[in-house]
Design a protein around this motif. Structure first.
Motif, mmCIF file in Angstrom:
data_model
loop_
_atom_site.group_PDB
_atom_site.id
_atom_site.type_symbol
_atom_site.label_atom_id
_atom_site.label_comp_id
_atom_site.label_asym_id
_atom_site.label_seq_id
_atom_site.Cartn_x
_atom_site.Cartn_y
_atom_site.Cartn_z
ATOM 1 N N ALA A 286 0.847 -1.188 0.000
ATOM 2 C CA ALA A 286 0.000 0.000 0.000
ATOM 3 C C ALA A 286 0.883 1.237 0.000
ATOM 4 C CB ALA A 286 -0.899 -0.010 1.232
ATOM 5 N N GLN A 287 0.500 2.210 -0.797
ATOM 6 C CA GLN A 287 1.303 3.415 -0.907
ATOM 7 C C GLN A 287 0.829 4.459 0.078
ATOM 8 O OE1 GLN A 287 1.610 4.849 -4.854
ATOM 9 N NE2 GLN A 287 2.541 2.990 -5.634
ATOM 10 N N VAL A 288 1.781 5.137 0.682
ATOM 11 C CA VAL A 288 1.493 6.217 1.602
ATOM 12 C C VAL A 288 1.280 7.473 0.767
ATOM 13 C CG1 VAL A 288 2.415 7.605 3.497
ATOM 14 C CG2 VAL A 288 2.910 5.149 3.389
ATOM 15 N N PRO A 289 0.187 8.197 1.011
ATOM 16 C CA PRO A 289 -0.029 9.411 0.218
ATOM 17 C C PRO A 289 1.059 10.441 0.503
ATOM 18 C CG PRO A 289 -1.686 9.205 1.952
ATOM 19 C CD PRO A 289 -0.861 7.965 1.967
ATOM 20 N N PRO A 290 1.371 11.286 -0.465
ATOM 21 C CA PRO A 290 2.433 12.274 -0.274
ATOM 22 C C PRO A 290 1.993 13.368 0.698
ATOM 23 C CG PRO A 290 1.320 12.658 -2.351
ATOM 24 C CD PRO A 290 0.768 11.370 -1.786
ATOM 25 N N THR A 291 2.953 13.982 1.363
ATOM 26 C CA THR A 291 2.684 15.117 2.234
ATOM 27 C C THR A 291 2.343 16.310 1.350
ATOM 28 O OG1 THR A 291 4.222 14.288 3.888
ATOM 29 C CG2 THR A 291 3.653 16.625 4.008
ATOM 30 N N LEU A 292 1.212 16.939 1.610
ATOM 31 C CA LEU A 292 0.794 18.084 0.800
ATOM 32 C C LEU A 292 1.451 19.373 1.265
ATOM 33 C CD1 LEU A 292 -3.016 17.302 0.436
ATOM 34 C CD2 LEU A 292 -1.175 16.832 -1.178
ATOM 35 N N TRP A 293 1.572 19.548 2.582
ATOM 36 C CA TRP A 293 2.210 20.728 3.139
ATOM 37 C C TRP A 293 2.483 20.517 4.622
ATOM 38 C CZ3 TRP A 293 -0.919 22.702 6.953
ATOM 39 C CH2 TRP A 293 -2.278 22.516 6.842
ATOM 40 N N LEU A 294 3.364 21.320 5.165
ATOM 41 C CA LEU A 294 3.669 21.315 6.597
ATOM 42 C C LEU A 294 3.502 22.729 7.116
ATOM 43 C CD1 LEU A 294 6.943 19.189 6.595
ATOM 44 C CD2 LEU A 294 4.667 18.446 7.292
ATOM 45 N N PHE A 295 3.028 22.857 8.339
ATOM 46 C CA PHE A 295 2.865 24.172 8.949
ATOM 47 C C PHE A 295 3.407 24.113 10.363
ATOM 48 C CE2 PHE A 295 0.520 27.254 11.485
ATOM 49 C CZ PHE A 295 0.736 28.411 10.757
ATOM 50 N N GLY A 296 4.271 25.040 10.702
ATOM 51 C CA GLY A 296 4.851 25.084 12.044
ATOM 52 C C GLY A 296 4.211 26.188 12.864
ATOM 53 N N SER A 297 3.587 25.830 13.966
ATOM 54 C CA SER A 297 2.979 26.812 14.859
ATOM 55 C C SER A 297 4.042 27.367 15.799
ATOM 56 C CB SER A 297 1.855 26.142 15.659
ATOM 57 O OG SER A 297 1.348 27.021 16.632
ATOM 58 N N GLN A 298 3.894 28.632 16.182
ATOM 59 C CA GLN A 298 4.830 29.261 17.112
ATOM 60 C C GLN A 298 4.745 28.636 18.506
ATOM 61 O OE1 GLN A 298 7.074 31.611 16.274
ATOM 62 N NE2 GLN A 298 6.390 31.598 14.170
ATOM 63 N N THR A 299 3.578 28.128 18.868
ATOM 64 C CA THR A 299 3.371 27.487 20.175
ATOM 65 C C THR A 299 2.735 26.122 19.974
ATOM 66 O OG1 THR A 299 1.208 28.521 20.420
ATOM 67 C CG2 THR A 299 3.080 29.706 21.358
ATOM 68 N N SER A 300 2.633 25.370 21.043
ATOM 69 C CA SER A 300 2.059 24.029 20.957
ATOM 70 C C SER A 300 0.571 24.086 20.626
ATOM 71 C CB SER A 300 2.251 23.292 22.281
ATOM 72 O OG SER A 300 3.609 23.108 22.543
ATOM 73 N N ILE A 301 0.141 23.125 19.835
ATOM 74 C CA ILE A 301 -1.259 23.014 19.444
ATOM 75 C C ILE A 301 -1.969 22.068 20.405
ATOM 76 C CG2 ILE A 301 -2.817 22.204 17.627
ATOM 77 C CD1 ILE A 301 -0.708 23.124 15.601
ATOM 78 N N LEU A 302 -3.113 22.507 20.892
ATOM 79 C CA LEU A 302 -3.947 21.685 21.772
ATOM 80 C C LEU A 302 -4.902 20.856 20.924
ATOM 81 C CD1 LEU A 302 -4.951 24.492 24.295
ATOM 82 C CD2 LEU A 302 -3.327 22.636 24.724
ATOM 83 N N PHE A 303 -5.030 19.608 21.201
ATOM 84 C CA PHE A 303 -6.001 18.735 20.536
ATOM 85 C C PHE A 303 -5.734 18.608 19.024
ATOM 86 C CE2 PHE A 303 -8.197 21.234 23.891
ATOM 87 C CZ PHE A 303 -8.332 20.238 24.823
ATOM 88 N N ASP A 304 -6.468 17.731 18.389
ATOM 89 C CA ASP A 304 -6.418 17.608 16.923
ATOM 90 C C ASP A 304 -7.192 18.781 16.327
ATOM 91 O OD1 ASP A 304 -5.001 15.233 16.963
ATOM 92 O OD2 ASP A 304 -6.813 14.003 17.030
ATOM 93 N N PRO A 305 -6.782 19.265 15.171
ATOM 94 C CA PRO A 305 -7.529 20.374 14.568
ATOM 95 C C PRO A 305 -8.861 19.904 13.996
ATOM 96 C CG PRO A 305 -5.780 19.652 13.110
ATOM 97 C CD PRO A 305 -5.615 18.879 14.382
ATOM 98 N N ALA A 306 -9.782 20.863 13.838
ATOM 99 C CA ALA A 306 -11.018 20.613 13.094
ATOM 100 C C ALA A 306 -10.707 20.954 11.644
ATOM 101 C CB ALA A 306 -12.146 21.487 13.627
ATOM 102 N N VAL A 307 -11.123 20.112 10.723
ATOM 103 C CA VAL A 307 -10.816 20.318 9.312
ATOM 104 C C VAL A 307 -12.108 20.542 8.540
ATOM 105 C CG1 VAL A 307 -9.739 19.339 7.254
ATOM 106 C CG2 VAL A 307 -8.758 18.897 9.510
ATOM 107 N N GLY A 308 -12.141 21.651 7.796
ATOM 108 C CA GLY A 308 -13.316 22.002 7.008
ATOM 109 C C GLY A 308 -13.347 21.316 5.668
ATOM 110 N N PRO A 309 -14.468 21.417 4.958
ATOM 111 C CA PRO A 309 -14.599 20.756 3.654
ATOM 112 C C PRO A 309 -13.624 21.287 2.613
ATOM 113 C CG PRO A 309 -16.508 22.144 4.104
ATOM 114 C CD PRO A 309 -15.676 22.126 5.347
ATOM 115 N N ASP A 310 -13.114 22.506 2.798
ATOM 116 C CA ASP A 310 -12.139 23.067 1.860
ATOM 117 C C ASP A 310 -10.699 22.729 2.247
ATOM 118 O OD1 ASP A 310 -11.812 24.645 4.094
ATOM 119 O OD2 ASP A 310 -11.897 26.551 3.016
ATOM 120 N N GLY A 311 -10.533 21.922 3.307
ATOM 121 C CA GLY A 311 -9.208 21.524 3.760
ATOM 122 C C GLY A 311 -8.596 22.449 4.793
ATOM 123 N N SER A 312 -9.272 23.542 5.127
ATOM 124 C CA SER A 312 -8.764 24.451 6.157
ATOM 125 C C SER A 312 -8.741 23.741 7.514
ATOM 126 C CB SER A 312 -9.640 25.708 6.262
ATOM 127 O OG SER A 312 -9.535 26.484 5.106
#
Length: 127
Positions: A19-45
């Motif tokens: 099985a192939q692993v999908p490619p990484t689309l992008w990476l984003f580095g936050s200035q501080t730690s992120i709490l919890f998993d993000p909520a993802v909208g239908p547009d990918g935001s």
């Protein structure tokens, strides 16, 4: 029977390893730690809360969209329903924000929320 089972398991393991692993689309580095998993909208935001009392958004292309200081620690995962984001805070409040980061409303409750916020189809909040 044992050989057939073993052969089946080896065959399934071989299929899984191909099985192939999908490619990484992008990476984003936050200035501080992120709490919890993000909520993802239908547009990918992605909408997320940070340890420095902020709520923020990153577009589906990985571009920082906005950040807002909510003045209290977020103590629940961000819940997305339609064009609204919901969070519970350490100041015994539930807050609703638009997907553009603007505060829609806030309300005080008698204690801090201990569970994620769920939203029904008619926008009733459960916690």
């Amino acid at each position: 029977m044992r050989r057939l089972l073993m052969l089946s398991m080896l065959l399934l393991a071989g299929i899984a390893s191909q099985a192939q692993v999908p490619p990484t689309l992008w990476l984003f580095g936050s200035q501080t730690s992120i709490l919890f998993d993000p909520a993802v909208g239908p547009d990918g935001s992605a909408y997320y809360a940070t340890t420095d009392n902020k709520l923020a958004a990153v577009s589906g292309a990985g571009v920082h969209r906005w950040v807002t200081d909510i003045g209290a620690q977020v103590i629940t995962p961000v819940t997305l329903q339609g064009n609204s984001l919901y969070v519970g805070t350490s100041s015994q409040q539930i807050r609703a924000y638009g997907v553009d980061g603007t505060l829609i409303w806030k309300t005080s409750i008698d204690k801090n929320i201990k569970t994620p916020i769920a939203v029904s189809g008619d926008n009733t909040l459960f916690f």
